[in-house]
Scaffold this motif. Structure first.
Motif, PDB file in Angstrom:
ATOM      1  N   LEU A   1       0.857  -1.175   0.000  1.00  0.00           N
ATOM      2  CA  LEU A   1       0.000   0.000   0.000  1.00  0.00           C
ATOM      3  C   LEU A   1       0.897   1.230   0.000  1.00  0.00           C
ATOM      4  CD1 LEU A   1      -2.685  -0.878   2.679  1.00  0.00           C
ATOM      5  CD2 LEU A   1      -3.012  -0.757   0.231  1.00  0.00           C
ATOM      6  N   ILE A   2       0.632   2.131  -0.901  1.00  0.00           N
ATOM      7  CA  ILE A   2       1.420   3.350  -0.966  1.00  0.00           C
ATOM      8  C   ILE A   2       0.470   4.543  -0.955  1.00  0.00           C
ATOM      9  CG2 ILE A   2       3.059   4.700  -2.321  1.00  0.00           C
ATOM     10  CD1 ILE A   2       4.047   2.073  -3.533  1.00  0.00           C
ATOM     11  N   SER A   3       0.721   5.469  -0.050  1.00  0.00           N
ATOM     12  CA  SER A   3      -0.028   6.720   0.002  1.00  0.00           C
ATOM     13  C   SER A   3       0.900   7.842  -0.416  1.00  0.00           C
ATOM     14  CB  SER A   3      -0.529   6.992   1.420  1.00  0.00           C
ATOM     15  OG  SER A   3      -1.452   6.020   1.798  1.00  0.00           O
ATOM     16  N   TYR A   4       0.340   8.875  -0.994  1.00  0.00           N
ATOM     17  CA  TYR A   4       1.113  10.032  -1.421  1.00  0.00           C
ATOM     18  C   TYR A   4       0.591  11.262  -0.703  1.00  0.00           C
ATOM     19  CZ  TYR A   4       2.547   6.899  -5.115  1.00  0.00           C
ATOM     20  OH  TYR A   4       3.057   5.834  -5.785  1.00  0.00           O
ATOM     21  N   CYS A   5       1.492  12.128  -0.352  1.00  0.00           N
ATOM     22  CA  CYS A   5       1.121  13.349   0.343  1.00  0.00           C
ATOM     23  C   CYS A   5       2.042  14.455  -0.159  1.00  0.00           C
ATOM     24  CB  CYS A   5       1.292  13.136   1.848  1.00  0.00           C
ATOM     25  SG  CYS A   5       1.029  14.611   2.807  1.00  0.00           S
ATOM     26  N   GLY A   6       1.518  15.619  -0.347  1.00  0.00           N
ATOM     27  CA  GLY A   6       2.341  16.727  -0.799  1.00  0.00           C
ATOM     28  C   GLY A   6       1.566  18.019  -0.801  1.00  0.00           C
TER      29      GLY A   6
ATOM     30  N   GLU B   1      -2.690  18.435 -11.099  1.00  0.00           N
ATOM     31  CA  GLU B   1      -1.392  18.568 -10.415  1.00  0.00           C
ATOM     32  C   GLU B   1      -1.104  17.383  -9.502  1.00  0.00           C
ATOM     33  OE1 GLU B   1       1.252  20.800 -10.435  1.00  0.00           O
ATOM     34  OE2 GLU B   1       0.274  21.456 -12.277  1.00  0.00           O
ATOM     35  N   ALA B   2      -2.081  16.962  -8.724  1.00  0.00           N
ATOM     36  CA  ALA B   2      -1.891  15.819  -7.823  1.00  0.00           C
ATOM     37  C   ALA B   2      -1.670  14.543  -8.633  1.00  0.00           C
ATOM     38  CB  ALA B   2      -3.087  15.664  -6.900  1.00  0.00           C
ATOM     39  N   SER B   3      -2.420  14.374  -9.710  1.00  0.00           N
ATOM     40  CA  SER B   3      -2.259  13.193 -10.557  1.00  0.00           C
ATOM     41  C   SER B   3      -0.869  13.143 -11.178  1.00  0.00           C
ATOM     42  CB  SER B   3      -3.310  13.180 -11.666  1.00  0.00           C
ATOM     43  OG  SER B   3      -4.588  13.064 -11.122  1.00  0.00           O
ATOM     44  N   LYS B   4      -0.349  14.292 -11.580  1.00  0.00           N
ATOM     45  CA  LYS B   4       0.998  14.349 -12.161  1.00  0.00           C
ATOM     46  C   LYS B   4       2.045  13.866 -11.168  1.00  0.00           C
ATOM     47  CE  LYS B   4       0.514  18.211 -15.338  1.00  0.00           C
ATOM     48  NZ  LYS B   4       0.858  19.625 -15.542  1.00  0.00           N
ATOM     49  N   LYS B   5       1.926  14.307  -9.918  1.00  0.00           N
ATOM     50  CA  LYS B   5       2.885  13.901  -8.889  1.00  0.00           C
ATOM     51  C   LYS B   5       2.832  12.389  -8.675  1.00  0.00           C
ATOM     52  CE  LYS B   5       2.897  18.354  -6.637  1.00  0.00           C
ATOM     53  NZ  LYS B   5       4.019  18.898  -5.965  1.00  0.00           N
ATOM     54  N   HIS B   6       1.642  11.807  -8.717  1.00  0.00           N
ATOM     55  CA  HIS B   6       1.478  10.365  -8.572  1.00  0.00           C
ATOM     56  C   HIS B   6       2.050   9.632  -9.785  1.00  0.00           C
ATOM     57  CE1 HIS B   6      -0.763   6.591  -9.163  1.00  0.00           C
ATOM     58  NE2 HIS B   6      -0.625   6.477  -7.862  1.00  0.00           N
TER      59      HIS B   6
ATOM     60  N   ASN C   1     -13.075   2.067  -7.486  1.00  0.00           N
ATOM     61  CA  ASN C   1     -12.003   3.066  -7.525  1.00  0.00           C
ATOM     62  C   ASN C   1     -10.734   2.497  -6.907  1.00  0.00           C
ATOM     63  OD1 ASN C   1     -13.543   5.316  -8.588  1.00  0.00           O
ATOM     64  ND2 ASN C   1     -14.670   5.176  -6.683  1.00  0.00           N
ATOM     65  N   ASP C   2      -9.586   3.016  -7.347  1.00  0.00           N
ATOM     66  CA  ASP C   2      -8.293   2.558  -6.835  1.00  0.00           C
ATOM     67  C   ASP C   2      -7.728   3.504  -5.785  1.00  0.00           C
ATOM     68  OD1 ASP C   2      -7.923   0.240  -8.611  1.00  0.00           O
ATOM     69  OD2 ASP C   2      -7.953   1.768 -10.183  1.00  0.00           O
ATOM     70  N   TYR C   3      -7.958   4.807  -5.960  1.00  0.00           N
ATOM     71  CA  TYR C   3      -7.402   5.811  -5.054  1.00  0.00           C
ATOM     72  C   TYR C   3      -8.449   6.872  -4.754  1.00  0.00           C
ATOM     73  CZ  TYR C   3      -2.795   3.939  -6.118  1.00  0.00           C
ATOM     74  OH  TYR C   3      -1.722   3.115  -6.240  1.00  0.00           O
ATOM     75  N   VAL C   4      -8.232   7.566  -3.660  1.00  0.00           N
ATOM     76  CA  VAL C   4      -9.031   8.737  -3.333  1.00  0.00           C
ATOM     77  C   VAL C   4      -8.057   9.895  -3.123  1.00  0.00           C
ATOM     78  CG1 VAL C   4      -9.141   8.180  -0.878  1.00  0.00           C
ATOM     79  CG2 VAL C   4     -10.847   9.680  -1.849  1.00  0.00           C
ATOM     80  N   LEU C   5      -8.363  11.035  -3.701  1.00  0.00           N
ATOM     81  CA  LEU C   5      -7.562  12.250  -3.556  1.00  0.00           C
ATOM     82  C   LEU C   5      -8.319  13.191  -2.642  1.00  0.00           C
ATOM     83  CD1 LEU C   5      -5.467  14.492  -4.407  1.00  0.00           C
ATOM     84  CD2 LEU C   5      -7.013  14.973  -6.304  1.00  0.00           C
TER      85      LEU C   5
ATOM     86  N   ILE D   1      -3.141  11.204  -1.637  1.00  0.00           N
ATOM     87  CA  ILE D   1      -3.682  10.184  -2.526  1.00  0.00           C
ATOM     88  C   ILE D   1      -3.538   8.874  -1.761  1.00  0.00           C
ATOM     89  CG2 ILE D   1      -3.471   8.973  -4.721  1.00  0.00           C
ATOM     90  CD1 ILE D   1      -2.359  11.540  -5.932  1.00  0.00           C
ATOM     91  N   ILE D   2      -4.669   8.250  -1.459  1.00  0.00           N
ATOM     92  CA  ILE D   2      -4.716   7.106  -0.558  1.00  0.00           C
ATOM     93  C   ILE D   2      -5.438   5.955  -1.254  1.00  0.00           C
ATOM     94  CG2 ILE D   2      -5.565   6.318   1.693  1.00  0.00           C
ATOM     95  CD1 ILE D   2      -5.611   9.386   2.443  1.00  0.00           C
ATOM     96  N   PRO D   3      -4.934   4.726  -1.128  1.00  0.00           N
ATOM     97  CA  PRO D   3      -5.643   3.578  -1.715  1.00  0.00           C
ATOM     98  C   PRO D   3      -7.046   3.435  -1.108  1.00  0.00           C
ATOM     99  CG  PRO D   3      -3.450   2.926  -0.963  1.00  0.00           C
ATOM    100  CD  PRO D   3      -3.689   4.317  -0.468  1.00  0.00           C
TER     101      PRO D   3
END
Length: 174
Positions: free
Chosen positions: A9-14, A60-65, A104-108, A146-148
């Motif tokens: 599981l990988i989450s993204y934050c920024g 912008e968030a999608s680009k970072k992911h 869905n795969d992720y939630v932003l 961005i969280i699974p």
């Protein structure tokens, strides 16, 4: 030796430094709030109609992911939430257990207008045989997560004096 990652599981934050006025985003969410235009009344999810600022935030968030994973994310639904002082969000997950193939795969989640140190995002996830791990992160303006969708997400109680405004979009990767 052969190594194969079976699950992770990988989450993204920024932070997103978009050239937009937060007031434009806040207005779109408040507009639905005033009209009582719900997507999901139980969770107080308010419809967010298309506007250029929302498109830029999602992009912008999608680009970072995408830079990290090489997966393209597409938005499937979007809504806003307003948390009055003393109010918190319900614990929820965004996975459709009845239709996992098309779920869905992720939630932003994007912090549009949030009072400093007033609430946290709480993510509950399972890590193999170690269930119910918890990750807490303070919510600040212009931050995104961005969280699974397999994780359970809660917005903790608003301890501030202003209404906190968040934008959420569910996403699938293609």
């Amino acid at each position: 030796m052969l190594k194969k990652v079976l699950s992770q599981l990988i989450s993204y934050c920024g932070e997103i430094e978009c050239k937009h006025e937060p007031s434009e985003l806040v207005f779109k969410i408040y507009e639905s709030y005033i009209k009582k235009d719900f997507i999901n009344k139980e969770h107080l999810d308010y419809k967010v109609y298309n506007c250029e600022a929302l498109e830029r935030v999602t992009e912008e968030a999608s680009k970072k992911h995408t830079l990290d994973t090489k997966q393209t994310l597409i938005s499937t639904s979007r809504f806003g939430n307003l948390f009055l002082p003393g109010e918190s969000g319900l614990t929820r997950d965004y996975l459709d257990y009845g239709d996992l193939r098309n779920s869905n795969d992720y939630v932003l989640i994007y912090a549009v207008d949030v009072e400093e140190n007033s609430c946290n995002i709480r993510v509950e996830y399972d890590n193999g045989r170690r269930p119910q791990n918890v990750w807490n992160y303070p919510i600040k303006n212009k931050m995104f997560w961005i969280i699974p969708t397999t994780s359970k997400i809660t917005i903790t109680k608003n301890k501030g004096n202003q209404i906190n405004c968040l934008f959420t979009t569910t996403m699938q990767y293609v």
